[in-house]
Design a protein around this motif. Structure first.
Motif, PDB file in Angstrom:
ATOM      1  N   PRO A  55      56.590  83.135  42.059  1.00 30.88           N
ATOM      2  CA  PRO A  55      57.408  81.964  42.325  1.00 30.88           C
ATOM      3  C   PRO A  55      57.293  81.527  43.789  1.00 30.88           C
ATOM      4  O   PRO A  55      56.991  82.332  44.665  1.00 30.88           O
ATOM      5  CB  PRO A  55      58.824  82.442  42.012  1.00 30.88           C
ATOM      6  N   PHE A 246      63.597  79.306  39.275  1.00 29.41           N
ATOM      7  CA  PHE A 246      62.702  80.213  38.553  1.00 29.41           C
ATOM      8  C   PHE A 246      63.574  81.359  38.053  1.00 29.41           C
ATOM      9  O   PHE A 246      63.574  82.450  38.598  1.00 29.41           O
ATOM     10  CB  PHE A 246      61.586  80.731  39.460  1.00 29.41           C
ATOM     11  N   VAL A 303      61.610  77.835  34.239  1.00 31.33           N
ATOM     12  CA  VAL A 303      60.937  77.381  35.457  1.00 31.33           C
ATOM     13  C   VAL A 303      61.142  75.868  35.543  1.00 31.33           C
ATOM     14  O   VAL A 303      60.541  75.107  34.790  1.00 31.33           O
ATOM     15  CB  VAL A 303      59.448  77.754  35.427  1.00 31.33           C
ATOM     16  N   SER A 327      60.011  76.951  41.936  1.00 32.94           N
ATOM     17  CA  SER A 327      59.274  76.526  40.755  1.00 32.94           C
ATOM     18  C   SER A 327      57.829  76.156  41.090  1.00 32.94           C
ATOM     19  O   SER A 327      57.334  76.442  42.192  1.00 32.94           O
ATOM     20  CB  SER A 327      60.003  75.360  40.093  1.00 32.94           C
TER      21      SER A 327
END
Length: 343
Positions: A55, A246, A303, A327
């Protein structure tokens, strides 16, 4: 360094006698391009955008910068990650608000050497010296602390005069301002100040030294677009980890398929909904994922693909976050790689 130089690294960085790598936390490429009029120094440098890791978050990206490894290799797979039954806040190195340096020893959680064991000089916040995260991603480097930006510049200049061949420096102001104020006028003021900071660093470079500027991630302004998980999703969820953009969902025993179905049904419009296996198979965390890293991932990830953040009551801080990241959108994933060449 080991191996051939990557094609995306400007030659000016390779030809210098000394190199300063300055990481500007949260200073994404798209946000920089939108502010060309107030960033003359950065826009006068050589280079362009590169892609950060997934991430797109500080703990994971800084560990990759320091170790040269993917998240799947070094195992720092997010801002908050599962270790056993504990969800560790990596930046604070705490569990449930308590110091976790003894229960989760940083050097054991992330055992890979920083900077290939070369022990370079680093210049970062003085208060980070004994933090768990510093131990996890910078263990062995020679620490030089600063408290205000003037001493950041002064410390860089001092270690360069001591003939250090490589200096790693870190500044977190852009990220902090984005989190608290979003991407408006206060953010613009910080970006303008950072451009002056970069100019000040250039002024202290000795002959033959180059400055390389990059970032760990960009930003998205979320504001109050907070998505609370549907009751049907929470019913299948045991633990949450990750962060707002995320979010990892860890399923109740034998309920991973039901969790995936519920998450896709209720949150598929706002997020890419993927399983751990899908993300690993698609190499989100690099081509290799260790058993340790795999065990820290959830069963299902939300996400964010829109300007939203997924709520977790255990993921809180001193203020509500307006700007966020984590994200896979271009605003978060593209970061600058810019060089001021040696004179």
């Amino acid at each position: 360094v080991a191996g051939a130089a990557p094609a995306w690294l400007p030659a000016a960085a390779l030809e210098a006698e000394q190199v300063v790598l300055l990481v500007l936390d949260g200073h994404g490429w798209e946000q920089l391009q939108e502010r060309e009029g107030i960033t003359p120094t950065l826009h006068g440098m050589v280079g362009g955008p590169i892609t950060t890791i997934a991430p797109s978050t500080t703990s994971t990206a800084l560990t990759s910068i320091a170790t040269g490894l993917t998240p799947g290799q070094h195992g720092v797979v997010g801002y908050r990650m599962l270790l056993g039954r504990d969800v560790l806040n990596v930046l604070r190195w705490g569990v449930g608000g308590r110091d976790a340096r003894k229960t989760h020893v940083p050097e054991a959680v992330q055992p890979h050497e920083a900077f290939l064991g070369h022990r370079p000089a680093i210049v970062t916040r003085a208060e980070f010296r004994e933090s768990g995260f510093t131990r996890a991603h910078l263990e062995g480097a020679r620490f030089n602390g600063y408290r205000v930006t003037s001493t950041l510049v002064a410390e860089i200049g001092r270690v360069l005069r001591e003939n250090e061949p490589f200096v790693y420096a870190y500044y977190e102001g852009v990220d902090k301002v984005s989190h608290e104020y979003g991407l408006g006028t206060v953010f613009d003021a910080e970006v303008r100040a950072v451009d002056r900071l970069v100019a000040d660093v250039i002024e202290v470079l000795p002959p033959g030294a180059a400055l390389v500027v990059t970032a760990d991630h960009g930003q998205v302004e979320v504001g109050d677009n907070i998505v609370h998980l549907a009751p049907e999703v929470l019913a299948e969820t045991d633990i949450q980890s990750g962060e707002g953009r995320f979010r990892w969902l860890h399923a109740r025993p034998a309920r991973s398929e039901a969790l995936l179905e519920a998450a896709a049904q209720h949150h598929g419009d706002d997020a890419w909904v993927v399983t751990r296996d899908q993300a690993i198979d698609e190499c989100w965390f690099g081509p290799k994922v260790s058993d340790a890293a795999r065990g820290r991932l959830g069963d299902v990830a939300l996400v964010a693909r829109r300007a939203v953040s997924f709520h977790d009551p255990d993921d809180t801080g001193p203020y509500v976050l307006i700007g966020r990241h984590g994200s896979l959108t271009p605003a978060e994933m593209l970061v600058p790689l810019l060089v001021h060449p040696a004179p």
